[in-house]
Scaffold this active site. Structure first.
Site, PDB file in Angstrom:
ATOM      1  N   LYS A  41       0.853  -1.050   0.006  1.00 21.98           N
ATOM      2  CA  LYS A  41      -0.050   0.001   0.115  1.00 21.98           C
ATOM      3  C   LYS A  41       0.838   1.256  -0.204  1.00 21.98           C
ATOM      4  CE  LYS A  41      -2.052  -1.298   3.693  1.00 21.98           C
ATOM      5  NZ  LYS A  41      -1.510  -2.350   3.796  1.00 21.98           N
ATOM      6  N   THR A  42       1.839   1.272   0.836  1.00 23.55           N
ATOM      7  CA  THR A  42       2.572   2.727   0.877  1.00 23.55           C
ATOM      8  C   THR A  42       3.413   2.618  -0.344  1.00 23.55           C
ATOM      9  OG1 THR A  42       2.635   2.293   3.213  1.00 23.55           O
ATOM     10  CG2 THR A  42       4.398   3.687   2.611  1.00 23.55           C
ATOM     11  N   ASP A 226      -2.218   7.891   3.635  1.00 21.59           N
ATOM     12  CA  ASP A 226      -1.678   6.598   3.989  1.00 21.59           C
ATOM     13  C   ASP A 226      -2.371   6.201   5.372  1.00 21.59           C
ATOM     14  OD1 ASP A 226      -0.344   3.954   3.944  1.00 21.59           O
ATOM     15  OD2 ASP A 226       1.581   4.783   4.336  1.00 21.59           O
ATOM     16  N   GLU A 227      -2.442   4.843   5.724  1.00 24.84           N
ATOM     17  CA  GLU A 227      -3.071   4.431   7.240  1.00 24.84           C
ATOM     18  C   GLU A 227      -4.403   5.030   7.097  1.00 24.84           C
ATOM     19  OE1 GLU A 227      -1.270   2.230   8.708  1.00 24.84           O
ATOM     20  OE2 GLU A 227       0.479   2.539   8.456  1.00 24.84           O
ATOM     21  N   GLN A 257      -5.833  -3.313  10.501  1.00 26.83           N
ATOM     22  CA  GLN A 257      -4.715  -2.725  11.299  1.00 26.83           C
ATOM     23  C   GLN A 257      -5.284  -1.459  11.974  1.00 26.83           C
ATOM     24  OE1 GLN A 257      -0.664  -2.895   9.585  1.00 26.83           O
ATOM     25  NE2 GLN A 257      -1.918  -3.456   7.834  1.00 26.83           N
ATOM     26  N   ARG A 614       4.841  -7.436  10.927  1.00 29.75           N
ATOM     27  CA  ARG A 614       6.194  -6.680  10.741  1.00 29.75           C
ATOM     28  C   ARG A 614       7.337  -7.316  10.228  1.00 29.75           C
ATOM     29  NH1 ARG A 614       4.101  -2.930   9.099  1.00 29.75           N
ATOM     30  NH2 ARG A 614       2.193  -4.279   9.157  1.00 29.75           N
TER      31      ARG A 614
HETATM   32  P1  ATP Z   1       1.666  -2.242   5.887  1.00 28.55           P
HETATM   33  O1  ATP Z   1       0.207  -2.613   6.076  1.00 28.55           O
HETATM   34  O2  ATP Z   1       2.376  -2.853   7.053  1.00 28.55           O
HETATM   35  O3  ATP Z   1       1.776  -0.588   6.119  1.00 28.55           O
HETATM   36  P2  ATP Z   1       1.953  -1.957   3.195  1.00 28.55           P
HETATM   37  O4  ATP Z   1       0.865  -2.612   2.435  1.00 28.55           O
HETATM   38  O5  ATP Z   1       2.079  -0.368   3.206  1.00 28.55           O
HETATM   39  O6  ATP Z   1       2.152  -2.567   4.619  1.00 28.55           O
HETATM   40  P3  ATP Z   1       4.520  -1.743   1.837  1.00 28.55           P
HETATM   41  O7  ATP Z   1       5.212  -1.266   3.045  1.00 28.55           O
HETATM   42  O8  ATP Z   1       4.199  -0.835   0.888  1.00 28.55           O
HETATM   43  O9  ATP Z   1       3.409  -2.261   2.375  1.00 28.55           O
HETATM   44  O10 ATP Z   1       5.494  -3.250   1.306  1.00 28.55           O
HETATM   45  C1  ATP Z   1       5.778  -3.944   2.214  1.00 28.55           C
HETATM   46  C2  ATP Z   1       7.195  -4.676   1.447  1.00 28.55           C
HETATM   47  O11 ATP Z   1       6.869  -5.242   0.059  1.00 28.55           O
HETATM   48  C3  ATP Z   1       8.060  -3.440   1.023  1.00 28.55           C
HETATM   49  O12 ATP Z   1       9.356  -3.859   1.159  1.00 28.55           O
HETATM   50  C4  ATP Z   1       7.836  -3.276  -0.280  1.00 28.55           C
HETATM   51  O13 ATP Z   1       8.756  -2.521  -0.977  1.00 28.55           O
HETATM   52  C5  ATP Z   1       7.683  -4.503  -0.995  1.00 28.55           C
HETATM   53  N1  ATP Z   1       6.793  -4.747  -2.222  1.00 28.55           N
HETATM   54  C6  ATP Z   1       5.591  -4.136  -2.268  1.00 28.55           C
HETATM   55  N2  ATP Z   1       5.134  -4.491  -3.467  1.00 28.55           N
HETATM   56  C7  ATP Z   1       6.172  -5.038  -4.127  1.00 28.55           C
HETATM   57  C8  ATP Z   1       6.222  -5.631  -5.708  1.00 28.55           C
HETATM   58  N3  ATP Z   1       5.130  -5.471  -6.551  1.00 28.55           N
HETATM   59  N4  ATP Z   1       7.690  -6.003  -5.935  1.00 28.55           N
HETATM   60  C9  ATP Z   1       8.563  -6.035  -4.719  1.00 28.55           C
HETATM   61  N5  ATP Z   1       8.361  -5.652  -3.647  1.00 28.55           N
HETATM   62  C10 ATP Z   1       7.302  -5.267  -3.223  1.00 28.55           C
HETATM   63 MG    MG Z   2       2.101   1.048   4.908  1.00 30.72          MG
END
Ligand code: ATP
Ligand code: MG
Length: 732
Positions: A41-42, A226-227, A257, A614
């Site tokens: 997402k981020t 975000d969030e 979350q 995490r």
């Molecule tokens: P959270 O809910 O904990 O905030 P999130 O959904 O925001 O998580 P991110 O932090 O954006 O998730 O991504 C998690 C990890 O996966 C990061 O290290 C990110 O770089 C990696 N990632 C996400 N999408 C891809 C992709 N398509 N290819 C490779 N790595 C990815």
């Molecule tokens: Mg995130």
């Protein structure tokens, strides 16, 4: 006409999966990315911004992005600049408070503030409320200022001003409304605003100044959040206002979350989003890129126990990876030492300290970890919170202790002479300071001299005399007490608990009380061996120097290679190759307060889900059989959340150290513990049998009489601690 170079496009979309690409490159329309932890997402949000700038040729000026912490905001800017290969000035990235503050600074006139307006933190705010209430002639007992402060902040968080409060002839509401209105006027006169005011005032600024609103609506064509699951009513209203009818927001979040309901965050905003902004494109991400399969299975299984979820299922193609390790510790010291040994192992195998996070439910748990990390000379940083011995309430208690040891400790004197408040004002303290300067006396001696010469007003004189007597009395009374009794005595005689309970309502006040109790635990567990470097110090002095040392150098600077310690709340959005999820015991996590209420328990479960997710490569979960926390020794059951993790993904780890070592390391060193090992009648190594658990070997014994316990490694059931009085063990 602008041409989109395929280089730009492929560069930004390169490392994204299909739904991620869809979100990043979507046409201007309201977008809600709803997806589980670690699904990107981020990452999508960051790439969206890069896409807007590089491909859509949007000016960074027209982008506003809200994240949850300042750290996340910096990280976001950094990642965007990395993607674009150039810096992006003009873009607004920050927290809700940070952005509101910025608006108010720019438009202080329209916001009806003075240019140099100052921000009240919550301590300042309480002092202000108290003054206002004194002015209204209200009795503190009948009208605790802390409650009024709570009330005012709640109103502001809901966007309510005094004039729109209906009292329905209720005396209390009417009085609170008057306090709120008077406080508001006083802040206005003084040119100060509190935190809640910052948001509300900036919301009103935009709402009541159509031209200004129009200006910002035209400027911020692209608003990203975000969030999103953790926005409260005021923040959501703020977003809606800025978006107006024309700017489609781009929000990412995860209902699983949502962990700030206790601060007014509302999951319903996720549901309302698509009604307020139409038509919303909902995008789901289901592939997790962060964690290995086993970690993910654990997380999915736990969160599945919550009801009313929007529902999603995360998967990964990264393979199963290591099993989740589960360590059943004897007590909190064992837990910390085990974690340290795993950290050493990790680094020996080429890993870095910064790969590692130790997560806990409550701030007070950090103390034991800090201690073990210090012992192991491992650099660490307590993130998003003060280190234990640096917390205000702990420093207060330690200053009392210091004064009983040395009356001439001026810093301690200065800190606690009117803490808790005992009617010694600034003027009086200033007189003492001056007198001490003129005659080169310690504050203590200066105060004594001024009291004896009747130099203060009678009221101030009495108050200062009272303080001197208090310290003298405590000092006499604690002479023959044990260290923990001394600490206990000081905390009660100083009335610090009552003071903090009144001063900081809710979680904050409760946290301070818990920390003070934890200081008693620290005293109980403090090791003092007269043959080591503290050779000729008494217990108390040795303890105080230990506290001073522990609050000193140990903590690494930000950015250094160090282990990170933080609460689960502070870990939101972050990721680490190796994660320790500690203190998984019922009553601690889930917290005692949450277990009787379904909605609170579910929020704890979401917090557990946040914790598990995490971890990237290795998750180590630990719980203790007995834990000294907040001054009490607890025998907790393993957390109910542990039972929700499928056993197929768990590898249980048995303690490795030998029984006598454990005893030597882990027991208290106070004399009454000496020689109790054999009083139980059990010998280490003996084979025994138990009605339910079958046969096993005694591997540790401790305590005496009714409290005697033995740890038995059962052939089939693994190791367990049993109270001998009840266990009915048969010696074989
Ligand atoms: P959270 O809910 O904990 O905030 P999130 O959904 O925001 O998580 P991110 O932090 O954006 O998730 O991504 C998690 C990890 O996966 C990061 O290290 C990110 O770089 C990696 N990632 C996400 N999408 C891809 C992709 N398509 N290819 C490779 N790595 C990815
Ligand atoms: Mg995130």
């Amino acid at each position: 006409m602008t041409t989109i170079s395929s280089m730009d496009v492929s560069h930004i979309l390169d490392q994204l999966n299909k739904p991620q690409r869809e979100a990043v490159s979507a046409q201007a329309q309201p977008i809600l990315v709803l997806a589980g932890a670690g699904s990107g997402k981020t990452r999508v949000l960051v790439h969206r911004i890069a896409w807007l700038i590089q491909v859509e040729k949007v000016s960074p000026f027209s982008i506003l992005s809200v994240t949850f912490t300042n750290k996340a905001a910096n990280e976001m800017r950094f990642r965007i600049e990395q993607l674009l290969g150039s810096s992006v000035g003009g873009m607004w990235v920050g927290t809700f408070h940070g952005l509101s503050h910025r608006l108010l600074r720019r438009h202080w006139q329209e916001a009806n503030l003075i240019q140099a307006f100052q921000i009240l933190d919550s301590d300042d705010q309480l002092r202000m409320v108290t003054r206002v209430m004194r002015g209204l002639g209200l009795d503190k007992k009948e009208w605790p200022p802390k409650q009024a402060q709570w009330y005012i902040n709640n109103c502001k968080d809901e966007g309510i001003r005094p004039q729109s409060i209906e009292d329905y002839d209720d005396k209390t509401t009417r009085q609170l409304r008057i306090i709120y209105a008077t406080y508001e006027a006083a802040c206005q006169r003084a040119g100060v605003i509190d935190f809640a005011e910052m948001l509300l005032r900036s919301l009103e600024l935009l709402r009541d100044n159509p031209e200004l609103l129009q200006h910002y609506q035209q400027r911020f064509r692209h608003i990203l959040i975000d969030e999103f699951q953790d926005t409260n009513a005021l923040q959501y209203a703020w977003i809606r206002l800025l978006c107006g009818d024309q700017n489609p927001p781009f929000a990412v979040g995860d209902d699983d979350q949502s962990i700030y309901a206790w601060r007014g965050a509302k999951i319903e905003h996720i549901q309302q989003f698509s009604q307020h902004f139409t038509p919303t494109a909902m995008i789901k991400l289901e592939q997790n890129y962060r964690s290995t399969g086993n970690i993910l299975k654990a997380a999915n299984a736990v969160i599945a126990h919550n009801e009313g979820r929007l529902g999603k299922n995360l998967w990964t193609d990264r393979g199963e990876g290591e099993l989740v390790h589960l360590y059943s510790a004897f007590n909190e010291l064992d837990e910390a030492r085990y974690s340290v040994s795993r950290i050493e192992e990790w680094v020996d195998q080429g890993g870095h300290y910064q790969d590692i996070a130790i997560l806990y439910r409550s701030n007070a748990q950090s103390r034991v970890f800090e201690s073990s990390l210090n012992e192991g000379a491992i650099p660490y940083r307590v993130y998003g919170g003060l280190r234990f011995f640096e917390r205000a309430e702990i420093k207060d208690a330690l200053c009392y202790l210091r004064l009983t040891v040395n009356r001439h400790d001026d810093a301690s004197f200065d800190r606690v002479i009117n803490q808790p408040t005992r009617g010694i004002g600034n003027k009086t303290v200033e007189m003492i300071r001056q007198h001490s300067r003129h005659l080169a006396l310690s504050f203590w001696d200066a105060a004594k001299a001024l009291v004896e010469a009747n130099s203060f007003t009678p009221r101030a004189g009495n108050a200062v005399r009272g303080f001197l007597q208090l310290i003298n009395t405590i000092a006499t009374e604690i002479i023959d007490l044990s260290l923990e009794e001394q600490v206990e005595k000081i905390i009660s005689a100083s009335k610090l608990k009552a003071y903090y309970l009144k001063k900081d309502k809710g979680e904050v006040g409760q946290g301070r009380i818990e920390n003070l109790n934890e200081l008693i635990s620290a005293a109980q567990g403090f090791h003092y061996r007269p043959d080591d470097e503290h050779a000729d110090m008494d217990f108390l002095t040795a303890f105080l120097s230990h506290a001073a040392l522990e609050s000193g150098e140990g903590q690494a600077k930000a950015g250094n290679d160090c282990v990170q310690l933080m609460t689960l709340h502070a870990a939101k959005g972050l990721e680490f190759p190796l994660v320790f999820l500690t203190g998984m015991e019922d009553g601690l996590f889930p917290s005692e307060r949450s277990t009787s209420e379904q909605s609170k328990l579910e929020e704890e479960r979401r917090l557990c889900y946040v914790g598990i997710t995490r971890a990237e490569k290795q998750l180590v979960i630990s719980y203790t059989e007995q834990r000294r926390l907040y001054g009490y020794l607890n025998y907790n059951q393993p957390s109910r959340f542990l039972k929700e993790i499928p056993s197929a993904v768990v590898h249980t780890i048995r303690p490795k150290i030998k029984a006598w070592q454990r005893h030597f390391h882990l027991s208290k060193s106070s004399p009454k513990w000496k020689g109790t090992i054999n009083e139980t009648g059990m010998n280490i190594g003996q084979r025994v049998s138990h009605a339910k658990f079958g046969e096993g070997v005694v591997i540790d014994v401790e305590g005496a009489g009714k409290h005697a316990r033995a740890q038995v490694n059962f052939d089939l059931e693994g190791s367990k601690w049993l109270v001998l009085h009840y266990a009915n063990l048969q010696v074989l």
